[in-house]
Design a protein around this motif. Structure first.
Motif, PDB file in Angstrom:
ATOM      1  N   VAL A 461       0.860  -1.182   0.000  1.00 23.40           N
ATOM      2  CA  VAL A 461       0.000   0.000   0.000  1.00 23.40           C
ATOM      3  C   VAL A 461       0.895   1.232   0.000  1.00 23.40           C
ATOM      4  N   VAL A 462       0.795   2.052  -1.048  1.00 26.35           N
ATOM      5  CA  VAL A 462       1.592   3.268  -1.167  1.00 26.35           C
ATOM      6  C   VAL A 462       0.677   4.472  -0.962  1.00 26.35           C
ATOM      7  N   VAL A 463       0.976   5.269   0.045  1.00 29.35           N
ATOM      8  CA  VAL A 463       0.207   6.475   0.337  1.00 29.35           C
ATOM      9  C   VAL A 463       1.110   7.667   0.073  1.00 29.35           C
ATOM     10  N   GLU A 464       0.737   8.492  -0.868  1.00 28.71           N
ATOM     11  CA  GLU A 464       1.551   9.648  -1.249  1.00 28.71           C
ATOM     12  C   GLU A 464       0.776  10.940  -1.010  1.00 28.71           C
ATOM     13  N   ALA A 465       1.398  11.875  -0.336  1.00 27.04           N
ATOM     14  CA  ALA A 465       0.763  13.176  -0.100  1.00 27.04           C
ATOM     15  C   ALA A 465       0.695  13.954  -1.406  1.00 27.04           C
ATOM     16  N   THR A 466      -0.449  14.583  -1.650  1.00 26.37           N
ATOM     17  CA  THR A 466      -0.627  15.388  -2.856  1.00 26.37           C
ATOM     18  C   THR A 466      -0.783  16.870  -2.559  1.00 26.37           C
ATOM     19  N   ARG A 467      -0.805  17.227  -1.274  1.00 34.33           N
ATOM     20  CA  ARG A 467      -0.860  18.630  -0.896  1.00 34.33           C
ATOM     21  C   ARG A 467      -0.195  18.797   0.467  1.00 34.33           C
ATOM     22  N   ALA A 468       0.254  19.985   0.745  1.00 35.48           N
ATOM     23  CA  ALA A 468       0.910  20.273   2.018  1.00 35.48           C
ATOM     24  C   ALA A 468      -0.138  20.460   3.106  1.00 35.48           C
ATOM     25  N   THR A 469       0.063  19.795   4.246  1.00 30.87           N
ATOM     26  CA  THR A 469      -0.888  19.929   5.346  1.00 30.87           C
ATOM     27  C   THR A 469      -0.631  21.186   6.173  1.00 30.87           C
ATOM     28  N   GLY A 470       0.581  21.708   6.109  1.00 32.11           N
ATOM     29  CA  GLY A 470       0.909  22.923   6.859  1.00 32.11           C
ATOM     30  C   GLY A 470       1.208  22.665   8.314  1.00 32.11           C
ATOM     31  N   ILE A 471       0.453  21.801   8.949  1.00 29.94           N
ATOM     32  CA  ILE A 471       0.656  21.453  10.352  1.00 29.94           C
ATOM     33  C   ILE A 471       0.739  19.931  10.450  1.00 29.94           C
ATOM     34  N   PRO A 472       1.265  19.412  11.551  1.00 29.07           N
ATOM     35  CA  PRO A 472       1.362  17.956  11.680  1.00 29.07           C
ATOM     36  C   PRO A 472      -0.010  17.281  11.614  1.00 29.07           C
ATOM     37  N   VAL A 510       4.219  17.090   3.015  1.00 31.40           N
ATOM     38  CA  VAL A 510       4.389  17.929   1.832  1.00 31.40           C
ATOM     39  C   VAL A 510       4.198  17.042   0.611  1.00 31.40           C
ATOM     40  N   PRO A 511       3.811  17.619  -0.522  1.00 25.49           N
ATOM     41  CA  PRO A 511       3.587  16.799  -1.714  1.00 25.49           C
ATOM     42  C   PRO A 511       4.807  15.929  -2.028  1.00 25.49           C
ATOM     43  N   GLY A 512       4.534  14.668  -2.295  1.00 23.93           N
ATOM     44  CA  GLY A 512       5.599  13.715  -2.591  1.00 23.93           C
ATOM     45  C   GLY A 512       5.994  12.849  -1.419  1.00 23.93           C
ATOM     46  N   ASP A 513       5.663  13.251  -0.185  1.00 25.37           N
ATOM     47  CA  ASP A 513       5.933  12.378   0.967  1.00 25.37           C
ATOM     48  C   ASP A 513       5.203  11.053   0.768  1.00 25.37           C
ATOM     49  N   ARG A 514       5.945   9.973   1.016  1.00 29.53           N
ATOM     50  CA  ARG A 514       5.361   8.642   0.797  1.00 29.53           C
ATOM     51  C   ARG A 514       5.446   7.800   2.064  1.00 29.53           C
ATOM     52  N   VAL A 515       4.343   7.111   2.325  1.00 25.30           N
ATOM     53  CA  VAL A 515       4.284   6.110   3.389  1.00 25.30           C
ATOM     54  C   VAL A 515       3.904   4.800   2.720  1.00 25.30           C
ATOM     55  N   VAL A 516       4.689   3.752   2.972  1.00 24.07           N
ATOM     56  CA  VAL A 516       4.454   2.468   2.309  1.00 24.07           C
ATOM     57  C   VAL A 516       4.278   1.378   3.367  1.00 24.07           C
ATOM     58  N   LEU A 517       3.154   0.705   3.302  1.00 20.23           N
ATOM     59  CA  LEU A 517       2.906  -0.456   4.152  1.00 20.23           C
ATOM     60  C   LEU A 517       3.039  -1.698   3.283  1.00 20.23           C
ATOM     61  N   ARG A 518       3.915  -2.611   3.702  1.00 18.54           N
ATOM     62  CA  ARG A 518       4.112  -3.850   2.946  1.00 18.54           C
ATOM     63  C   ARG A 518       3.678  -5.026   3.812  1.00 18.54           C
ATOM     64  N   VAL A 519       2.664  -5.739   3.333  1.00 16.89           N
ATOM     65  CA  VAL A 519       2.119  -6.879   4.063  1.00 16.89           C
ATOM     66  C   VAL A 519       2.196  -8.108   3.159  1.00 16.89           C
ATOM     67  N   PRO A 520       2.976  -9.119   3.514  1.00 24.14           N
ATOM     68  CA  PRO A 520       3.019 -10.337   2.692  1.00 24.14           C
ATOM     69  C   PRO A 520       1.644 -10.986   2.603  1.00 24.14           C
TER      70      PRO A 520
END
Length: 631
Positions: A461-472, A510-520
């Motif tokens: 599962v690849v989650v990529e930010a498409t806009r800046a959140t500005g805050i955490p 920020v745009p382009g930040d990626r979070v990847v979950l890998r589950v076999p």
């Protein structure tokens, strides 16, 4: 009338640990669910519409509107199938805005509205001089049940368009029910729960607390013997024990879980923590003792009911599609209320295996009941005929009692609503696939994420930010309970997350930040609890969230003629190439009783392909089984 609650999906509690996303904030893309939602819009809805026209169920409203005697088509509750179709059409219109669908929808709404009585009552099988009187058969008449589905269809229109003629019809119905069954009125309940969650949702959508109060009365009245005696016993109607005192779901499976869904809704809106706790207890006990591997519920054909604890025979499983949908209705409400990911786990299992086994690949035929062991090759029902619940056939185009196709249609039309939730400072992903999310969180952060995954057959599962959140912002992902291993990759590094129910990444994206979950998702063997007598000594195969099955189509003979080679492991070369080693089963051929000394067949073992259970029967008649005896 316009909505006073946020425009969301089918469920919108006023307060909860997690909140549903605003309508339109999450859009499904390509992939499993996006493809099925498109097929629902193009094929399933039209198929349902054609059938209710052809066999007169929509025409009942035309007859009722004339004021003259007419021959009512179908069983008493077929009004509800028209309403479920209208709900599905409303969600689909909210997704696509399709102009041609809009015309069809409005025409059908006009026919429904024309049949409404001056005082708000609306049912095509009761209340006219030549018909049975209103409310004369609360056990089996389904009047309140049908009106519940009407109200849910109206809520769908409120949440997607803000107003509409069906909304006005539903409000008049609800106002009538408040007079008849509210405080100081008739102290009764419907034999089939459904009105309860519908009234709460209308109250949420309009701000009218009278509807929530009436739902509360229906919940509190249940379990006190107000319905007449039947051969199945009062537990069939859940009229044997008050809702808050029950420990497990029993009786008719769909009735039990619609009631539980309504109880959660009432509890949330009235702050009744004890009632929520009661449904949580019932959910836990039922999942632990009365639920099939697929997530299906209901083991009795005769009364479409739960059996005793661990009474889960795969060859006599009922596992009604509507019961699977009802199970997810309860789980979704409990997930919103508690935030506990175990409810999302069951939704996933149930959606992929117990719900999506119902439709044929083209969306124009369906299972009503869903066995996990087909002993005889089913026949292919004629495309133009009504079927009797497809208990011994392949998927049928329509049924004399056709609650499941329209229930599936409304579920697929709004399925994206269970994929994600939000809190003041974060976003939670519960189900995976190809989807895009854009919204402003209650705390003010603007978020945008692109999620890409080949789920359920690929565990990345690849989650990529498409806009800046500005805050955490706290991004939370569910780690499935079936995951033996799992890895989380973030802009700050990677780590193992096996055994964790959820993982959270908190940062100012920020745009382009990626979070990847890998589950076999490799194929694995699953053993049943030894207390399930019917499958003791067998094993099943799962891959990721999918349950797999053996079909005679791949075996070349009846599935009852082979056993799984002991100590063998599944071979997994991809979702369409999962194989197990099987050998011939010993057979007594002396004409004596089918009992005697055990013998071992020395036939050669061979690898045989399995298929995802939800896809079985799509290649023609076959025998099939999920649990394979070991020998």
């Amino acid at each position: 009338m316009t909505t006073t609650s946020p425009a969301t999906g089918p469920v919108s509690p006023s307060t909860s640990a997690l909140r549903p996303l605003p309508h339109g904030a999450l859009r499904l893309g390509a992939g499993y669910w996006g493809a099925w939602q498109e097929r629902n819009g193009s094929a399933v809805l039209r198929h349902c519409e054609d059938w209710i026209e052809r066999i007169g169920w929509a025409g009942n409203f035309d007859g009722a509107a004339t004021g003259a005697p007419f021959e009512h088509a179908g069983i008493e509750f077929v009004d509800s199938e028209v309403y479920k179709l209208l709900e599905a059409m409303a969600w689909e219109l909210g997704r696509t805005g399709d102009a041609e669908l809009q015309v069809r929808y409005e025409r059908l709404v006009d026919r429904v509205a024309a049949a409404q009585d001056d005082d708000g009552y609306l049912h095509t099988a009761f209340g006219r001089p030549w018909q049975r009187p209103r409310w004369s058969d609360l056990e089996w008449g389904h009047e309140l049940y049908c009106m519940g589905h009407l109200i849910q269809a109206a809520v769908a229109r409120l949440r997607t368009a803000g107003s509409g003629r069906l909304v006005d019809v539903a409000v008049r119905v609800a106002d009538h029910l408040v007079v008849v069954f509210g405080d100081g009125g008739r102290e009764a309940v419907c034999g089939h729960p459904e009105i309860e969650p519908a009234l709460v949702e209308l109250g949420r959508a309009t701000g009218d607390v009278r509807y929530v109060r009436l739902a509360q009365l229906f919940i509190e009245r249940r379990g006190h013997g107000r319905l007449g005696p039947i051969a199945f016993g009062p537990e069939y109607f859940q009229d044997d024990v008050p809702v808050r005192e029950a420990d497990v779901w029993r009786g008719h499976a769909v009735r039990a879980m619609y009631l539980a869904a309504g109880a959660v809704d009432v509890a949330v809106e009235t702050g009744d923590a004890d009632l929520v706790a009661a449904v949580e207890r019932q959910w836990s006990n039922t999942v632990a003792t009365r639920t099939y591997l697929t997530g299906a519920m209901g083991s009795h054909h005769q009364d479409e009911a739960f059996g005793a604890d661990f009474e889960l025979p795969p060859d006599r499983e009922y596992g009604e599609t509507c019961a699977a949908i009802a199970s997810n209705m309860v789980s979704w409400r409990l997930l919103l209320e508690t935030g506990e990911s175990k409810y999302a786990d069951l939704i996933e299992r149930t959606l992929y295996n117990a719900v999506m086994v119902a439709p044929r690949a083209d969306g124009r035929a369906f299972f009503y009941a869903n066995t996990m062991h087909q002993r005889v090759e089913g026949a292919v029902p004629p495309e133009g005929d009504l079927s009797d619940r497809a208990l011994s056939s392949l998927r049928a185009p329509w049924f004399a009692v056709s609650c499941c196709p329209t229930n599936l249609a409304r579920t697929l039309a709004s399925v994206e609503s269970v994929f994600a939730t939000m809190t003041d400072d974060g976003l939670q992903l519960h189900q995976y696939g190809d989807l895009d999310i854009e919204l402003t969180l209650p705390g003010g952060a603007q978020v945008g994420f692109r999620v890409r995954s080949g789920w359920p057959t690929d565990g990345t599962v690849v989650v990529e930010a498409t806009r800046a959140t500005g805050i955490p912002v706290a991004l939370r992902l569910r780690v499935p309970s079936w995951a033996g291993e799992a890895t989380l990759e973030t802009p700050d590094g990677s780590r193992q997350v096996a055994g964790e129910q959820t993982v959270t990444v908190e940062r100012a994206f920020v745009p382009g930040d990626r979070v990847v979950l890998r589950v076999p998702v490799a194929a694995r063997l699953t053993a049943p609890d030894p207390r399930i007598d019917a499958v003791r000594g067998t094993l099943a195969v799962e891959r990721g969230p999918l349950v797999y099955a053996l079909e005679s189509t791949d075996l070349g003979r009846d599935v009852g003629e082979v056993v799984l080679v002991a100590d063998s492991v599944p071979e997994d070369d991809g979702p369409d190439d999962v194989r197990v080693w099987l050998r011939p089963r010993s057979v007594r051929a002396d004409g004596a009783l089918p009992y005697g000394a055990t013998s071992v067949d020395d036939g050669a073992a061979e690898p045989v392909r399995l298929v995802p259970y939800a896809s079985w029967g799509n290649r023609g008649p076959s025998t099939m089984r999920v649990f394979l005896p070991v020998g």
